[in-house]
Write an enzyme that holds these catalytic residues in place. Structure first.
Site, short mmCIF file in Angstrom:
data_model
loop_
_atom_site.label_atom_id
_atom_site.label_comp_id
_atom_site.label_asym_id
_atom_site.label_seq_id
_atom_site.Cartn_x
_atom_site.Cartn_y
_atom_site.Cartn_z
NE ARG A 109 -1.43 -61.90 -7.28
CZ ARG A 109 -2.01 -61.53 -6.16
NH1 ARG A 109 -2.30 -62.44 -5.24
NH2 ARG A 109 -2.30 -60.27 -5.93
CG HIS A 138 -10.95 -62.15 -10.98
ND1 HIS A 138 -10.50 -61.71 -9.76
CD2 HIS A 138 -11.51 -61.07 -11.59
CE1 HIS A 138 -10.77 -60.41 -9.63
NE2 HIS A 138 -11.38 -60.01 -10.73
CB CYS A 168 -5.75 -65.01 -6.52
SG CYS A 168 -5.76 -63.24 -6.81
#
Length: 240
Positions: free
Chosen positions: A217, A139, A208
């Site tokens: 990305r 994340h 991300c």
């Protein structure tokens, strides 16, 4: 209905909506981090207990490639594989660029519930130190913000991985590359657009982009620079 009642009703509605927004922001910014910290510590504890008992497990190898005119020579030092259970930790990853105390467990698969506990290993990619591409996702924000500082990665930065018996030191080759989620070639054994021109021992990190979105990305590629047994102590990159 009087104007006063309309104004009061609208005001109460705004207050309610505002309170819900504040609660949501608190959940995203604070509570997911609290949950992630507890989950990550639990995974690290489980991994350390596993290693203390002498159990070292590595990812199952990727399917063999189709035959070619000049097939790659098998890696004679590749470890024996034991299939991992989904969502279970098998390695620890350290990035000094993100801080001296930055460490995260690497778990098998990249499902949402797995990434809430640490970093996720892309199924079918190589294991730590192996020929191929050891590909890992994390994340950018929420759940502990593991890759919050991803854009700060620079060529030469160390990324260290241990499977409980060996330290693997990778070196970042270029600044993070921006692409779209459908660009799956970035985790190929020889990742496309990485600049690598043949088989090797590579690491791919993905997260991300933008920071609070997921339309794109960010990718960072590294090559294996050094290995040493854990019995020799921590690598120099973690001691400086």
């Amino acid at each position: 209905m009087s104007v006063r009642l309309i104004v009061r009703t609208f005001s109460e509605l705004c207050i309610t909506v505002g309170a819900l927004i504040i609660l949501f922001v608190v959940y995203v910014l604070f509570w997911t981090g609290v949950k992630a910290a507890g989950a990550t510590e639990g995974q690290i504890d489980a991994l350390q207990k596993q290693w203390a008992q002498g159990a070292v497990v590595t990812p199952a190898p990727a399917p063999a490639p189709a035959p070619s005119a000049s097939p790659e020579t098998p890696d004679p030092k590749a470890p024996d594989h034991k299939a991992l259970r989904d969502g279970k930790p098998f390695a620890m990853l350290y990035i000094p660029r993100f801080g001296k105390s930055w460490e995260r467990p690497v778990l098998e698969n990249t499902e949402v519930k797995t990434l809430q506990k640490g970093l996720g290993h892309y199924r079918g990619t190589a294991g730590p130190g192996e020929t191929g591409n050891f590909a890992v996702a994390g994340h950018r924000r929420t759940y502990g913000d593991p890759f919050k500082d991803f854009p700060k990665l620079r060529p030469g930065d160390a990324v260290l991985v241990t499977d409980g018996t060996t330290w693997f030191t990778y070196r970042i080759d270029k600044k993070p590359y921006r692409t779209v989620p459908s660009d799956v070639g970035v985790i190929d054994p020889v990742p496309r657009k990485s600049g690598f021109d043949g088989p090797g021992r590579y690491l791919t990190l993905t997260t991300c982009e933008p920071e609070w979105g997921s339309s794109h990305r960010l990718i960072a590629w590294a090559h294996l620079d050094a290995t040493q047994p854990v019995t020799d102590g921590r690598p120099a990159a973690l001691r400086s």
